[in-house]
Write a protein that holds these residues in place. Structure first.
Motif, PDB file in Angstrom:
ATOM      1  N   LEU A  15      -8.399  -2.370   8.005  1.00  0.00           N
ATOM      2  CA  LEU A  15      -7.648  -2.767   9.196  1.00  0.00           C
ATOM      3  C   LEU A  15      -6.207  -3.148   8.841  1.00  0.00           C
ATOM      4  O   LEU A  15      -5.259  -2.795   9.562  1.00  0.00           O
ATOM      5  CB  LEU A  15      -8.345  -3.934   9.890  1.00  0.00           C
ATOM      6  N   PHE A  16      -6.019  -3.873   7.747  1.00  0.00           N
ATOM      7  CA  PHE A  16      -4.662  -4.235   7.319  1.00  0.00           C
ATOM      8  C   PHE A  16      -3.838  -2.982   6.997  1.00  0.00           C
ATOM      9  O   PHE A  16      -2.646  -2.899   7.323  1.00  0.00           O
ATOM     10  CB  PHE A  16      -4.718  -5.143   6.096  1.00  0.00           C
ATOM     11  N   THR A  17      -4.469  -2.008   6.342  1.00  0.00           N
ATOM     12  CA  THR A  17      -3.761  -0.769   6.014  1.00  0.00           C
ATOM     13  C   THR A  17      -3.354  -0.017   7.271  1.00  0.00           C
ATOM     14  O   THR A  17      -2.257   0.547   7.360  1.00  0.00           O
ATOM     15  CB  THR A  17      -4.649   0.139   5.133  1.00  0.00           C
ATOM     16  N   ALA A  18      -4.260  -0.010   8.271  1.00  0.00           N
ATOM     17  CA  ALA A  18      -3.933   0.635   9.545  1.00  0.00           C
ATOM     18  C   ALA A  18      -2.750  -0.073  10.201  1.00  0.00           C
ATOM     19  O   ALA A  18      -1.875   0.578  10.800  1.00  0.00           O
ATOM     20  CB  ALA A  18      -5.148   0.607  10.468  1.00  0.00           C
TER      21      ALA A  18
ATOM     22  N   ASN B 217      -1.097   4.774  -1.869  1.00  0.00           N
ATOM     23  CA  ASN B 217      -1.900   4.429  -3.044  1.00  0.00           C
ATOM     24  C   ASN B 217      -3.056   3.488  -2.684  1.00  0.00           C
ATOM     25  O   ASN B 217      -4.164   3.631  -3.198  1.00  0.00           O
ATOM     26  CB  ASN B 217      -1.016   3.781  -4.113  1.00  0.00           C
ATOM     27  N   ILE B 218      -2.758   2.529  -1.793  1.00  0.00           N
ATOM     28  CA  ILE B 218      -3.833   1.640  -1.339  1.00  0.00           C
ATOM     29  C   ILE B 218      -4.898   2.445  -0.614  1.00  0.00           C
ATOM     30  O   ILE B 218      -6.104   2.271  -0.828  1.00  0.00           O
ATOM     31  CB  ILE B 218      -3.267   0.542  -0.412  1.00  0.00           C
TER      32      ILE B 218
ATOM     33  N   THR C 196      -8.158  -7.815  12.244  1.00  0.00           N
ATOM     34  CA  THR C 196      -8.543  -7.216  13.525  1.00  0.00           C
ATOM     35  C   THR C 196      -7.579  -7.630  14.627  1.00  0.00           C
ATOM     36  O   THR C 196      -7.151  -6.797  15.446  1.00  0.00           O
ATOM     37  CB  THR C 196      -9.977  -7.641  13.903  1.00  0.00           C
ATOM     38  N   ALA C 197      -7.213  -8.907  14.655  1.00  0.00           N
ATOM     39  CA  ALA C 197      -6.286  -9.385  15.690  1.00  0.00           C
ATOM     40  C   ALA C 197      -4.932  -8.690  15.568  1.00  0.00           C
ATOM     41  O   ALA C 197      -4.336  -8.277  16.575  1.00  0.00           O
ATOM     42  CB  ALA C 197      -6.122 -10.900  15.584  1.00  0.00           C
ATOM     43  N   THR C 198      -4.444  -8.551  14.358  1.00  0.00           N
ATOM     44  CA  THR C 198      -3.151  -7.887  14.144  1.00  0.00           C
ATOM     45  C   THR C 198      -3.179  -6.446  14.623  1.00  0.00           C
ATOM     46  O   THR C 198      -2.250  -5.972  15.293  1.00  0.00           O
ATOM     47  CB  THR C 198      -2.776  -7.933  12.650  1.00  0.00           C
TER      48      THR C 198
ATOM     49  N   PRO D  62     -10.609   2.393  12.308  1.00  0.00           N
ATOM     50  CA  PRO D  62      -9.764   1.994  13.437  1.00  0.00           C
ATOM     51  C   PRO D  62      -9.860   2.946  14.630  1.00  0.00           C
ATOM     52  O   PRO D  62      -9.898   2.500  15.777  1.00  0.00           O
ATOM     53  CB  PRO D  62      -8.352   1.985  12.830  1.00  0.00           C
ATOM     54  N   ALA D  63      -9.904   4.253  14.368  1.00  0.00           N
ATOM     55  CA  ALA D  63      -9.988   5.211  15.476  1.00  0.00           C
ATOM     56  C   ALA D  63     -11.275   5.035  16.269  1.00  0.00           C
ATOM     57  O   ALA D  63     -11.294   5.190  17.495  1.00  0.00           O
ATOM     58  CB  ALA D  63      -9.901   6.638  14.923  1.00  0.00           C
TER      59      ALA D  63
END
Length: 543
Positions: A204-207, A224-225, A439-441, A524-525
């Motif tokens: 989620l953070f990466t998205a 890379n992540i 998730t909130a972000t 995420p999708a």
């Protein structure tokens, strides 16, 4: 893999059917004895009359089993008495010529023990010894040959005694295996939950980062992540896929799919992986539609494509469809080094990997094609692999049932999804701070108004729908939160449940088929599509 034990009904029914088969064989044997002069007419008549009554009683037992299946100790005892009485009568009337029927007595004794357990084996042994005692008293032949009944007594005691030892050891081994299996299941369930949480939050953070304005250097770092996370996620999903498939936790749910969109989504999902591997993926367009489970088919194709990317880097790769035998086949062709003939039969074995001198850096543990075979069997599909060393490998998924195009319902595109989520008020309930923040972000970046809480009791905010983790500690579960909110607001609250444990457990606790349950790590999708569907339902209800 531990297979489920057969049902009691089938066990008793099979015992009853074998009884009829042995009775028929015994009848033929009696007729043969009469024709060869070993039995006189009076003996034949007595045995056949008793045999007719025996068959009537045997059919009555079968009818009883069919009408009232289950464990019935009285019925089992009556069946044993029924068998021993018939054997005893035949051996007393027939004398020496009927001694081979003793084999049926041993079958009844050991058979009851093997089917029903050691207690029934002990009971059957007692009845068998009583039966031989009655024979020894009433049979003139056994009176004249006392060592014959003695031999029968010793055999009747020794064989079941040995069977008892074997049954006891087998039961102990089975109990130990079940204990180990339960311990493994608990370990996998806990490890599954603990591993899903960080993978879920990182995803989620990466998205969120991808939606931000990044420079070239920062975007490369995100790449890379993503690449590292993809490797971990694929390995993690492979292990969990094997576990869930082997434990019967997956039930296919077919829907009509457009093959163009299935293949386009597969390529989109693997764009970065293909770029890292230096592979150009070419897709031949297809206007066909098939009926299949989209998630299982996607997992199957993903595993096949991942293998091609790992073992054929720097080469072109072709994906296409072909009509075959009334169905559709999806084929993936690579131009890698190919596979030797001796390796082909073992490709679907767990942890089997084709190794070459320069393959030391190829990631994975050899579960991909094993998962492919499991899913294909579940969906009723075939998997065919052809390979020529030095020329490449072709994998064909065959037998996909074709469907009509007018039965297909296309999904909304991603850009439309993002616009339509603007202004959606979401109550987010999650006890893991990292997952809550991630998730909130992400929801806020999609335009949602997010109210965060660690429990349904911690908020009084207005909302349109709820996203809750199922595993919220010991006080409340996600199902409890939804139930509480339904009662608080006096209506059914739209909700999405996310769980790091067994999806079926969450579904059973919710007892509401309209509440979707997503398994961590959630893509995420997938979450965005689910939110869109719920918002469209809300708009339709308010219209």
């Amino acid at each position: 893999m531990i297979r489920p034990a057969p049902s009691t009904r089938d066990t008793e029914r099979s015992q009853a059917l074998v009884r009829l088969v042995l009775s028929s064989i015994a009848t033929l044997y009696v007729m043969l004895l009469y024709l060869t002069g070993y039995l006189v007419e009076a003996q034949l008549r007595s045995i056949l009359i008793y045999n007719a009554a025996f068959l009537v009683a045997s059919f009555a037992l079968i009818a009883w089993i069919v009408r009232k299946p289950g464990v019935k100790p009285v019925r089992r005892l009556l069946a044993m008495v029924h068998d021993y009485a018939a054997i005893t009568f035949a051996m007393i009337i027939g004398g020496e010529a009927m001694l081979p029927v003793y084999g049926a007595l041993l079958w009844v004794t050991v058979g009851n023990g093997m089917r029903y357990g050691t207690r029934y084996l002990t009971l059957a042994t007692g009845l068998a010894l009583l039966s031989i005692g009655v024979m020894a008293l009433l049979s003139p032949y056994l009176w004249q040959n006392p060592f014959v009944p003695l031999t029968l007594l010793v055999t009747t005691f020794m064989v079941p005694a040995y069977a008892h030892v074997l049954l006891t050891r087998t039961r102990q081994a089975s109990e130990q295996a079940q204990t180990a299996s339960l311990a493994k299941s608990r370990l996998l369930a806990q490890a599954s939950h603990d591993l899903r949480q960080p993978i879920h939050s990182i995803s989620l953070f990466t998205a969120c980062l991808r939606d931000a304005r990044l420079g070239d250097e920062e975007r490369r770092m995100v790449d890379n992540i993503d690449r590292s996370l993809l490797s971990v996620e694929q390995l993690f999903r492979s292990i969990l896929d094997v576990y869930t498939l082997d434990n019967g936790q997956v039930v296919p749910s077919a829907e009509v799919l457009a093959m163009d969109e299935v293949l386009a989504g597969l390529v989109r999902q693997n764009t970065e992986a293909a770029r890292w591997a230096g592979v150009t993926i070419k897709v031949r367009p297809s206007r066909c539609h098939v009926r299949c489970d989209p998630a299982l088919l996607g997992t199957l194709l993903q595993n096949v494509l991942s293998n091609a990317l790992k073992y054929a880097p720097g080469k072109a790769l072709l994906i296409g469809c072909r009509r075959r035998d009334g169905g559709l086949a999806i084929e993936i062709h690579d131009r890698g080094p190919g596979i030797d003939a001796q390796d082909l039969p073992h490709l679907f074995d767990e942890f089997y990997r084709v190794r070459r001198s320069r393959d030391h850096d190829v990631e994975g543990v050899g579960l991909g094609l094993s998962i492919v075979k499991r899913i294909a069997d579940m969906l009723g599909l075939g998997v065919r692999i052809r390979s020529r060393p030095g020329h490449g490998t072709s994998v064909a998924i065959e037998g996909l049932p074709l469907s009509r195009a007018d039965q297909y319902r296309p999904a909304q595109n991603e850009g439309s999804n993002r616009r339509l989520l603007t202004g959606l008020r979401v109550l987010l309930i999650e006890d893991d701070r990292d997952v809550l923040l991630a998730t909130a972000t992400l929801l806020q970046k999609w335009g949602c108004e997010v109210h965060s809480a660690t429990s349904a009791l911690d908020t009084t905010a207005d909302f349109d729908l709820v996203i809750t983790d199922f595993d919220l500690g010991r006080s409340m579960s996600g199902a409890d939160c939804i139930d509480y909110l339904n009662r608080l607001h006096g209506r059914r609250v739209p909700a999405i449940v996310i769980t790091g444990h067994d999806v079926r457990k969450a579904q059973q606790a919710l007892n509401d088929t309209q509440v979707p349950v997503l398994a961590k790590p959630v893509r995420p999708a997938e979450l965005r599509s689910m939110l869109l569907a719920l918002k469209l339902d809300l708009q339709a209800q308010s219209a």
